[in-house]
Design an enzyme around this catalytic site. Structure first.
Site, PDB file in Angstrom:
ATOM      1  N   ASP A 212      -9.301  -8.080 -18.476  1.00 32.55           N
ATOM      2  CA  ASP A 212      -9.412  -9.208 -19.412  1.00 32.55           C
ATOM      3  C   ASP A 212      -8.046  -9.445 -20.066  1.00 32.55           C
ATOM      4  O   ASP A 212      -7.592  -8.629 -20.867  1.00 32.55           O
ATOM      5  CB  ASP A 212     -10.485  -8.869 -20.457  1.00 32.55           C
TER       6      ASP A 212
ATOM      7  N   HIS B 149       0.818  -1.224   0.000  1.00 37.87           N
ATOM      8  CA  HIS B 149       0.000   0.000   0.000  1.00 37.87           C
ATOM      9  C   HIS B 149       0.846   1.266   0.000  1.00 37.87           C
ATOM     10  O   HIS B 149       0.392   2.334  -0.415  1.00 37.87           O
ATOM     11  CB  HIS B 149      -0.951  -0.023   1.204  1.00 37.87           C
TER      12      HIS B 149
HETATM   13  C1  LIG Z   1     -15.927   8.936  -0.975  1.00 31.38           C
HETATM   14  C2  LIG Z   1     -16.526   7.975  -1.926  1.00 31.38           C
HETATM   15  C3  LIG Z   1     -16.311   6.534  -1.372  1.00 31.38           C
HETATM   16  C4  LIG Z   1     -18.021   8.263  -2.035  1.00 31.38           C
HETATM   17  O1  LIG Z   1     -18.557   7.499  -3.063  1.00 31.38           O
HETATM   18  P1  LIG Z   1     -19.973   7.834  -3.686  1.00 31.38           P
HETATM   19  O2  LIG Z   1     -20.222   6.893  -4.790  1.00 31.38           O
HETATM   20  O3  LIG Z   1     -20.942   7.905  -2.579  1.00 31.38           O
HETATM   21  O4  LIG Z   1     -19.842   9.330  -4.185  1.00 31.38           O
HETATM   22  P2  LIG Z   1     -19.211   9.904  -5.503  1.00 31.38           P
HETATM   23  O5  LIG Z   1     -19.318  11.374  -5.420  1.00 31.38           O
HETATM   24  O6  LIG Z   1     -17.859   9.338  -5.686  1.00 31.38           O
HETATM   25  O7  LIG Z   1     -20.155   9.369  -6.644  1.00 31.38           O
HETATM   26  C5  LIG Z   1     -21.478   9.825  -6.781  1.00 31.38           C
HETATM   27  C6  LIG Z   1     -22.084   9.176  -7.983  1.00 31.38           C
HETATM   28  O8  LIG Z   1     -21.274   9.375  -9.137  1.00 31.38           O
HETATM   29  C7  LIG Z   1     -20.726   8.129  -9.617  1.00 31.38           C
HETATM   30  N1  LIG Z   1     -19.268   8.326  -9.847  1.00 31.38           N
HETATM   31  C8  LIG Z   1     -18.525   9.319  -9.379  1.00 31.38           C
HETATM   32  N2  LIG Z   1     -17.247   9.206  -9.787  1.00 31.38           N
HETATM   33  C9  LIG Z   1     -17.173   8.101 -10.539  1.00 31.38           C
HETATM   34  C10 LIG Z   1     -16.139   7.448 -11.244  1.00 31.38           C
HETATM   35  N3  LIG Z   1     -14.893   7.908 -11.287  1.00 31.38           N
HETATM   36  N4  LIG Z   1     -16.434   6.331 -11.909  1.00 31.38           N
HETATM   37  C11 LIG Z   1     -17.696   5.834 -11.877  1.00 31.38           C
HETATM   38  N5  LIG Z   1     -18.706   6.425 -11.227  1.00 31.38           N
HETATM   39  C12 LIG Z   1     -18.469   7.540 -10.571  1.00 31.38           C
HETATM   40  C13 LIG Z   1     -20.947   7.156  -8.456  1.00 31.38           C
HETATM   41  O9  LIG Z   1     -21.092   5.848  -8.964  1.00 31.38           O
HETATM   42  C14 LIG Z   1     -22.213   7.679  -7.793  1.00 31.38           C
HETATM   43  O10 LIG Z   1     -23.376   7.251  -8.421  1.00 31.38           O
HETATM   44  P3  LIG Z   1     -24.229   6.007  -7.932  1.00 31.38           P
HETATM   45  O11 LIG Z   1     -25.027   6.404  -6.764  1.00 31.38           O
HETATM   46  O12 LIG Z   1     -25.072   5.658  -9.082  1.00 31.38           O
HETATM   47  O13 LIG Z   1     -23.261   4.953  -7.584  1.00 31.38           O
HETATM   48  C15 LIG Z   1     -15.908   8.035  -3.339  1.00 31.38           C
HETATM   49  O14 LIG Z   1     -16.047   9.346  -3.848  1.00 31.38           O
HETATM   50  C16 LIG Z   1     -14.495   7.610  -3.400  1.00 31.38           C
HETATM   51  O15 LIG Z   1     -13.557   8.323  -3.049  1.00 31.38           O
HETATM   52  N6  LIG Z   1     -14.303   6.379  -3.875  1.00 31.38           N
HETATM   53  C17 LIG Z   1     -12.994   5.741  -4.029  1.00 31.38           C
HETATM   54  C18 LIG Z   1     -12.541   5.167  -2.733  1.00 31.38           C
HETATM   55  C19 LIG Z   1     -11.335   4.302  -2.938  1.00 31.38           C
HETATM   56  O16 LIG Z   1     -10.459   4.577  -3.724  1.00 31.38           O
HETATM   57  N7  LIG Z   1     -11.279   3.205  -2.219  1.00 31.38           N
HETATM   58  C20 LIG Z   1     -10.185   2.234  -2.325  1.00 31.38           C
HETATM   59  C21 LIG Z   1      -9.137   2.613  -1.286  1.00 31.38           C
HETATM   60  S1  LIG Z   1      -7.668   1.621  -1.382  1.00 31.38           S
HETATM   61  C22 LIG Z   1      -8.110   0.207  -0.637  1.00 31.38           C
HETATM   62  O17 LIG Z   1      -9.235   0.009  -0.305  1.00 31.38           O
HETATM   63  C23 LIG Z   1      -7.054  -0.774  -0.389  1.00 31.38           C
HETATM   64  C24 LIG Z   1      -7.022  -1.058   1.059  1.00 31.38           C
HETATM   65  O18 LIG Z   1      -6.826  -0.103   1.830  1.00 31.38           O
HETATM   66  O19 LIG Z   1      -7.138  -2.217   1.443  1.00 31.38           O
END
Ligand SMILES: CC(C)(COP(=O)(O)OP(=O)(O)OC[C@H]1O[C@@H](n2cnc3c(N)ncnc32)[C@H](O)[C@@H]1OP(=O)(O)O)[C@@H](O)C(=O)NCCC(=O)NCCSC(=O)CC(=O)O
Length: 466
Positions: A404, A169
C-alpha cells in the site's frame, strides 16, 4: 525489443539513487543459489491502484514522494541498484559479483496510458500486448554486466495507476523482491501520511550467510557451462516475449475460494488416509487444481504422454541448517519436481487428488535433506524442458496485496513474467487477503488454450460442488 502499444506514452525517465554517501562501495559474490539464475531474466509484477485524478495531479503531488521514498528504500536494498559483473582476472576462485558503489541508480519510467484501467486490472482474459507496455524493461548494457532493477509508473488519467517492478532473478527471489516493494510502499505511505514508517525490517545484504561447504557454486557453474557449450560467462537468454510474438496471447486470473480450498483439502486428506506420508496445504491443493485444468486445456500436447510434470520453487531460508535469516536479500530457492501419470491426472473425480498426493509427497520428501542432489537439479530442469512441466511462480505467503503506497490495497497484482515460460501459473493470496483465504492464479496462454482452461476450471469446480 517490442515497441510499446500505442495506448502508452512515455512522459519522463529518471534515474533514482540511494541518498549520496549512504551505501557502501561493495562487491557481493553470487552464491550457488544465485548463479543458476544468471541466464534467466527479470521477474516482473504490476501493481494496480485506483487513482481518480489527472496525471498533472499525480506528477505534482505523488511522484516526488514516490521518488524520495524509493531513494531512501534503496539505501537498504542497495544491491538492487548495482550490477552483476563477471569474474575478473585468472584466479580460479573468482566469482560473479554484484558490484555496488555510491551513485548507483535505478531507472524509473513515468508513462501515461489511454487504455481502460478497469478492464486492464480485471480478471478476465486480456490481450497480453495491452499490459506489455506497463512492464519496465531492464536497460541493455554493452559490457557484459547485468542491471538488476527497473521500475515504471503508468498513470491512467482519472482512473488509476500501475507500478511495474522488474527485478532480475539473479539478484534475489520473491521473498526479497516483495520485501523491497513493501518497504518502498511503507516508506511512501509514511511520507504521505507524515507518520513514522511502519516499515518491514531492513534486509540483510550479506551473502556469507549462505554456507557452501560442498563447493556447490563451482559445481553448478560447471554444470551450466557443460549444458551451454558456448561457455562462460553464461549469456542472458534474450527470449522474445510471448505478448510481442504471439498476438493472440492473453493473460487472465482465476480465483479459488476458501470454501473450494477446504473441500479440496478434505478430499486430499481422505485420499491420503492417516499414513502421514503426504502433506496437504492450500498451496498443494491449489497447484493440483491448476495442474488438472492445464493438462485439459493443452490436451493436444498431452495426447499420448504417459505422465505430466510439475516444477516449483521451495524457499530454503528456514529449512537450511543453520537457518538463514528471513530478511536475507538474495536467492534461497531449490526446485522441487513432481511427476504424475496422465491416466491418474485426467480422472474427473480423482485427478486433482492424485496430483495433490504427488505434490504433497514431494514436499514431504524435502525432509530428507534440503540440498540433497543439488548438483543434478539444473540437468534435470533442462531434461524436462521438452515435457513442458507446469511451473509455479510466486507464492501466497508473500501477500502482495499488502503493498500500500498510500492509495489503499492494490485492486490487482499481476505477475507478467510468467509469459516467458509457457505453462507457468502464478500464485498469490486472493485480494481479500488472509481473511478470505482464497488463492488467485494467473496464466498467460494462447487465447484458445485460455478458453479451454476456463472451461476445465468451471468443470473441475463443479465436481467439487462449488
Ligand atoms: C514448499 C512450499 C511451496 C510448500 O508450501 P506449503 O504451504 O504447502 O507448506 P508450508 O510448510 O510452507 O506451509 C504449511 C502451512 O503453514 C503456513 N505457512 C508456513 N509458512 C508460512 C509463512 N511464512 N507465512 C504464511 N503462512 C505460512 C502455510 O500457509 C500452510 O498452511 P495452509 O495450508 O493453511 O496454507 C513452501 O514451503 C515454500 O517454500 N513457499 C515459498 C515458495 C516461493 O518462494 N516461491 C516463489 C519463488 S520465486 C518466483 O516464483 C519467481 C519466479 O521464479 O518467477
Amino acid at each position: 525489443m517490442a515497441s510499446l502499444p500505442s495506448s502508452v506514452t512515455v512522459l519522463d525517465r529518471f534515474q533514482v539513487s540511494p541518498p549520496p554517501g549512504s551505501v557502501p562501495n561493495a562487491s557481493l559474490p553470487l552464491t550457488f543459489f544465485d548463479v543458476v539464475w544468471l541466464p534467466t531474466g527479470p521477474v516482473e509484477r504490476l501493481f494496480f491502484y485506483p487513482f481518480p485524478h489527472p496525471t498533472s495531479y499525480f506528477v505534482s503531488h505523488h511522484l516526488p514522494v514516490l521518488k524520495s521514498s524509493l531513494s531512501r528504500t534503496l539505501r537498504h536494498f542497495y544491491p538492487l541498484a548495482g550490477r552483476v559483473v563477471p569474474p575478473r582476472g585468472p584466479s580460479p576462485d573468482a566469482k560473479f559479483q554484484i558490484r555496488c558503489s555510491d551513485g548507483d541508480s535505478v531507472p524509473l519510467t513515468l508513462a501515461e496510458s489511454s487504455d481502460d484501467f478497469r478492464q486492464l486490472s480485471g480478471d478476465q482474459s486480456r490481450g497480453f500486448g495491452r499490459v506489455y507496455g506497463l512492464i519496465p524493461q531492464l536497460p541493455p548494457t554493452d559490457d557484459g554486466s547485468i542491471p538488476l532493477l527497473a521500475l515504471q509508473i503508468t498513470v491512467f488519467p482519472d482512473q488509476g495507476v500501475s507500478i511495474g517492478v522488474a527485478v532480475h532473478h539473479v539478484a534475489c527471489d520473491d521473498s526479497s523482491s516483495i520485501h523491497f516493494v513493501k518497504s518502498w510502499a511503507a516508506a511512501c505511505n509514511a511520507e504521505v501520511l507524515s507518520e513514522s514508517p511502519l516499515s518491514p525490517l531492513p534486509p540483510l545484504c550479506d551473502p556469507t550467510v549462505i554456507a557452501d561447504p560442498d563447493g556447490l557454486y563451482y559445481k553448478i557453474l560447471t554444470e551450466m557451462q557443460n549444458l551451454k557449450p558456448a561457455g562462460p560467462p553464461p549469456a542472458p537468454l534474450d527470449l522474445p516475449p510471448v505478448g510481442a510474438e504471439q498476438g493472440d496471447a492473453v493473460i487472465a486470473s482465476f480465483l479459488i475460494g476458501r470454501e473450494q480450498i477446504d473441500r479440496l483439502k478434505q478430499g486430499a486428506m481422505a485420499r491420503a488416509g492417516t499414513t502421514g506420508a503426504t502433506h496437504v496445504s492450500t498451496f498443494v491443493v491449489a497447484c493440483a487444481f491448476a495442474w488438472a485444468c492445464l493438462v485439459r486445456a493443452q490436451a493436444g500436447f498431452y495426447a499420448g504422454k504417459k505422465s505430466a510434470h510439475l516444477l516449483f520453487s521451495v524457499e530454503c531460508r528456514g529449512r537450511l541448517e543453520p537457518p538463514v535469516p528471513a530478511g536475507y536479500l538474495g536467492n534461497c530457492l531449490r526446485p522441487c519436481f513432481v511427476e504424475v501419470s496422465m491416466s491418474d491426472l485426467i480422472k474427473d473425480d480423482d485427478g486433482v487428488f492424485a496430483a495433490a498426493e504427488a505434490i504433497g509427497r514431494a514436499i514431504k520428501g524435502l525432509e530428507h535433506g534440503i540440498l540433497k542432489g543439488a548438483e543434478g537439479w539444473l540437468q534435470k530442469i533442462v531434461s524436462l524442458t521438452p515435457e513442458r512441466p507446469m511451473s509455479i511462480a510466486g507464492s501466497p505467503r508473500y501477500r502482495v496485496y499488502d503493498a500500500d503506497f498510500g492509495w489503499g490495497r492494490p485492486i490487482k497484482v499481476e505477475m507478467t513474467s510468467i509469459e516467458k515460460t509457457p505453462g507457468t501459473v502464478s500464485l498469490a493470496e486472493s485480494r481479500d487477503g488472509g481473511g478470505g483465504g482464497g488463492i488467485e492464479m494467473g496464466l498467460v496462454l494462447p487465447k484458445r488454450d485460455m478458453d479451454e482452461f476456463a472451461r476445465a476450471f468451471v468443470m473441475a469446480s463443479s465436481f467439487l460442488g462449488t
